[in-house]
Design a protein around this motif. Structure first.
Motif, PDB file in Angstrom:
ATOM      1  N   PHE A 618       0.863  -1.179   0.000  1.00  0.00           N
ATOM      2  CA  PHE A 618       0.000   0.000   0.000  1.00  0.00           C
ATOM      3  C   PHE A 618       0.902   1.232   0.000  1.00  0.00           C
ATOM      4  CE2 PHE A 618       0.808  -0.967   4.446  1.00  0.00           C
ATOM      5  CZ  PHE A 618       1.028   0.275   5.037  1.00  0.00           C
ATOM      6  N   ALA A 619       0.323   2.387  -0.186  1.00  0.00           N
ATOM      7  CA  ALA A 619       1.095   3.624  -0.242  1.00  0.00           C
ATOM      8  C   ALA A 619       0.536   4.644   0.739  1.00  0.00           C
ATOM      9  CB  ALA A 619       1.085   4.195  -1.655  1.00  0.00           C
ATOM     10  N   CYS A 620       1.438   5.502   1.249  1.00  0.00           N
ATOM     11  CA  CYS A 620       1.060   6.609   2.127  1.00  0.00           C
ATOM     12  C   CYS A 620       1.940   7.805   1.795  1.00  0.00           C
ATOM     13  CB  CYS A 620       1.255   6.259   3.601  1.00  0.00           C
ATOM     14  SG  CYS A 620       0.069   5.091   4.256  1.00  0.00           S
ATOM     15  N   CYS A 637       5.178   7.145  -0.538  1.00  0.00           N
ATOM     16  CA  CYS A 637       6.061   5.999  -0.317  1.00  0.00           C
ATOM     17  C   CYS A 637       5.305   4.678  -0.371  1.00  0.00           C
ATOM     18  CB  CYS A 637       6.736   6.120   1.046  1.00  0.00           C
ATOM     19  SG  CYS A 637       7.810   7.561   1.177  1.00  0.00           S
ATOM     20  N   LEU A 638       6.039   3.661  -0.771  1.00  0.00           N
ATOM     21  CA  LEU A 638       5.518   2.300  -0.826  1.00  0.00           C
ATOM     22  C   LEU A 638       5.815   1.602   0.495  1.00  0.00           C
ATOM     23  CD1 LEU A 638       4.301   0.022  -2.696  1.00  0.00           C
ATOM     24  CD2 LEU A 638       6.681  -0.639  -3.129  1.00  0.00           C
ATOM     25  N   VAL A 722      10.634   5.181  -1.926  1.00  0.00           N
ATOM     26  CA  VAL A 722       9.910   6.390  -2.307  1.00  0.00           C
ATOM     27  C   VAL A 722       9.376   6.195  -3.729  1.00  0.00           C
ATOM     28  CG1 VAL A 722      10.117   8.863  -2.805  1.00  0.00           C
ATOM     29  CG2 VAL A 722      11.283   7.883  -0.816  1.00  0.00           C
ATOM     30  N   LEU A 723       8.085   6.453  -3.927  1.00  0.00           N
ATOM     31  CA  LEU A 723       7.490   6.357  -5.264  1.00  0.00           C
ATOM     32  C   LEU A 723       7.525   7.694  -5.986  1.00  0.00           C
ATOM     33  CD1 LEU A 723       4.349   4.163  -4.495  1.00  0.00           C
ATOM     34  CD2 LEU A 723       6.430   3.447  -5.664  1.00  0.00           C
TER      35      LEU A 723
END
Length: 724
Positions: A618-620, A637-638, A722-723
């Motif tokens: 998930f990502a936040c 971020c992943l 980091v995405l």
């Protein structure tokens, strides 16, 4: 318009004085550079002078020069003495490496002339070189020469003060009747091979060709020592021993193209059984072998020991060097010993303590543009006692990145090779060499990426298809690369709980590199030495892909993640999931627990690469500066959902009633996890949990949760990358 002149080609005979007088009278007492050659024999001599007629007449009377048949003068009103000395040194280096002519020069470029406008005259030199190519005197571009082994390992190079100090120690050792061995310690990139080759050429050079005006006071002291050695030994019977077959082949080719040297002077350790030498110089001495894991070499090793009267079970190739040489010079780096067959560190320590041994250490870094700062970083990263003190890497002059996409790293290495040349992929020995017998198959398979090991085992770095293959430690040790793309394989990992590196023996595929090793710590030391060595190959940059997630997370603490233009584009948030999306949770709007947040209608979705799709990720959005050493403020971020296992040392997203993070204003925080445990009869429990910031701002303090605070404490996910 050129601000220099290369004259027409004059016959090198006793009529040349009249031609120079008639055509170049203004330059008779002016600093100039000249190029003597014999086109048929492909031999040449380069010199500089402020008295051209006297110097040319001297050469005409020389037995060494009388076979030369023509001369070109290089003239410029901009020349002064320092400029012509510098131009002479550069021409010697590049003409020698160009390969068209064998140089008769004896001064080896010892002097490194420093002067105010050196960079300006380098631009002039490039113009002169272009004209030499137009005239057919040179035929390779400077960029191509810079990447060639003939240039990298040329003896026509200036030495650093540290190298000159080592050279003097070696020469004094040769003059000392009580000294038998010079042991030169030096890490990767400290110029051990250059010094070994330089010394060999120096001792094989006719000293009558030295131009005393080229040397300062310190160099004259060196020259005096060389004269004494020459007088004492007359003509030394010498050999350069290189243990690794691939690198030995490369240096043999260099010797073949240097006047006064020959490929036969470069030998393997086994050749020492045939004869004794006045002087043996050993490069890469840490790779001299002993009778362990020798494979097909056991018979040859045993026969040599028998021939030399040595016990095969206790002797090593280091003993062969000592027995078969009156004097020896051994270049050694204990941290580049990478196999159990290498002569033990204790053997070298014992040698160092002998009264007949002289020692010297080389410390300055010549290969890696990141300098000693980068070297120290690599050594500290793999030193468990000191890696906690490592700061995140930042050197503008050197590219050092972790890649989370192997295909992207391979592509970048290929682009660097197209621009700069000599950029290669290198990996740890964690895959079988299947393609050796089945060329159509791939060796290294990681997800959708498929690569092959090196198809050549000798001089692979310079082979035609090297850019499409992956080298190993055995085909790259000793070589320089412009850029190195390093794959750290699945055999090496990091245990956050124990805070130490671990090696998985079953995943390490070098059979001769692990057979007979029963202690995992011993194998771990060899594997770490392998990665230290290949991480120090790149001159301008090093890229790293790490197979194991824990090791990658550990390394990302200190090494920046490469962010491509593609991955840096704006992330689109979708209202509905699809087959290529993962959920995005906005912690800033969280009102209840994370489980409620997952069920909230506020959930968005973002597209990711196929390997990340599934219910694990998930990502936040990470806000604030408390983790800015690793995660920039505002990054998306992943995370990977936490499903148990050790958390120590990991960056985690946590939730707890007793947590209050000013940056989130809620019960969530993202920090590095650490804990203290207490064991009792019923098992163990957390005495305290420590959540550590990783920030450049020291105002951020650690959060400490005591026993009563951790009752409803949860680790929700672990940080991956980091995405955006």
């Amino acid at each position: 318009m050129n601000n220099f002149l290369i004259t027409e080609e004059y016959n090198f005979d006793f009529f040349i004085e009249d031609k120079i007088n008639n055509n170049h009278r203004d330059y008779l007492t002016w600093p100039i550079v000249y190029f003597l050659k014999n086109e048929r024999k492909k031999s040449a001599y380069i010199g500089e002078t402020t008295d051209v007629l006297t110097r040319i007449n001297t050469h005409l009377k020389s037995d060494e020069k009388k076979h030369l048949s023509s001369v070109n003068l290089i003239l410029s009103d901009l020349f002064h003495k320092s400029a012509t000395l510098d131009l002479e040194a550069n021409l010697i280096k590049y003409i020698a490496a160009d390969g068209k002519y064998a140089l008769k020069n004896g001064n080896l470029g010892i002097s490194n002339h420093q002067y105010h406008e050196k960079k300006v005259y380098w631009e002039l030199f490039k113009s002169i070189w272009g004209e030499l190519i137009n005239r057919g005197i040179a035929h390779q571009q400077l960029k191509d020469i810079d990447n060639s082994d003939l240039f990298k390992y040329s003896p026509y190079k200036s030495l650093s003060k540290e190298q000159i100090k080592g050279l003097k120690m070696i020469l004094n050792c040769l003059l000392d009747r009580n000294a038998k061995v010079s042991l030169i310690h030096g890490g990767a990139g400290t110029g051990k091979s250059i010094l070994a080759i330089f010394l060999f050429k120096l001792l094989k050079t006719d000293l009558r060709d030295f131009n005393y005006t080229d040397f300062d006071g310190e160099d004259k002291e060196l020259f005096s020592l060389v004269e004494e050695v020459k007088e004492k030994y007359n003509n030394l019977d010498m050999a350069l021993v290189i243990p690794m077959a691939s690198f030995r082949k490369t240096i043999s080719n260099v010797f073949k193209n240097v006047d006064g040297l020959s490929a036969k002077m470069v030998i393997g350790p086994a050749d020492l059984g045939r004869k004794t030498y006045d002087l043996v110089i050993v490069d890469e001495g840490h790779r001299l072998r002993r009778r362990v894991n020798l494979g097909s070499y056991y018979r040859g090793f045993d026969n040599n020991c028998l021939r030399l009267g040595l016990d095969k079970f206790t002797a090593s190739e280091l003993d062969w060097v000592k027995k078969q040489s009156k004097k020896s010079i051994i270049f050694y780096d204990q941290y580049q010993s990478i196999k159990p067959s290498d002569t033990t560190r204790d053997s070298f320590k014992k040698l160092e303590k002998e009264s007949s041994t002289r020692t010297e250490r080389l410390k300055s870094q010549f290969r890696v543009r990141g300098g000693n700062k980068y070297i120290k970083l690599i050594y500290k990263l793999f030193d468990e006692s000191s890696n906690s003190s490592v700061e995140k890497y930042k050197i503008s002059s050197y590219e050092f990145y972790i890649f989370d996409n192997l295909a992207e790293m391979v592509d970048r290495i290929k682009k660097k090779d197209h621009i700069h040349g000599l950029s290669r992929m290198v990996a740890g020995f964690a895959w079988e060499w299947i393609s050796k017998k089945k060329p159509e198959q791939f060796d290294i398979v990681i997800g959708d990426d498929k690569l092959k090991w090196n198809s050549k085992d000798k001089d692979w770095v310079n082979s035609k298809n090297a850019i499409n293959e992956v080298g190993c430690i055995h085909t790259t040790q000793g070589y320089d690369l412009n850029y190195a793309g390093v794959i750290i394989g699945p055999e090496l990992d990091y245990d956050f709980e124990a805070q130490k590196f671990v090696v998985y023996k079953s995943r390490y595929k070098d059979k001769n590199g692990k057979h007979s090793i029963k202690d995992d710590d011993e194998l771990l030391e060899y594997v770490i030495n392998i990665y230290k060595t290949i991480l120090l190959r790149g001159i301008q940059g090093t890229y790293v892909y790490i197979c194991n997630e824990n090791l990658r997370l550990f390394m990302q603490r200190f090494v920046p993640l490469y962010v491509s233009k593609i991955s840096n584009k704006k992330i689109d948030f979708l209202n509905e999931p699809s087959e290529n999306t993962i959920p995005f949770y906005d912690l800033e709007i969280a009102a209840g627990t994370f489980s409620e947040l997952q069920e909230s209608g506020e959930t968005k979705y973002i597209e990711v690469e196929s390997s990340l799709v599934g219910n694990e990720y998930f990502a936040c959005k990470v806000i604030g500066e408390s983790m800015n050493k690793i995660i920039p403020n505002g990054s998306i971020c992943l995370f990977k959902k936490y499903n148990g296992g050790t958390r120590n040392g990991l960056i985690v997203l946590t939730e707890g009633r007793c947590i209050f993070d000013e940056e989130y204003g809620s019960s969530y925080t993202i920090k590095e996890y650490s804990s203290k445990k207490i064991a009792n009869d019923e098992g163990w429990y957390h005495e305290e949990i420590i959540l550590l910031p990783r920030s450049t701002d020291r105002q951020f303090k650690k959060l400490v949760l005591k026993y009563d605070d951790v009752i409803d404490f949860k680790v929700i996910g672990t940080f991956v990358k980091v995405l955006e």
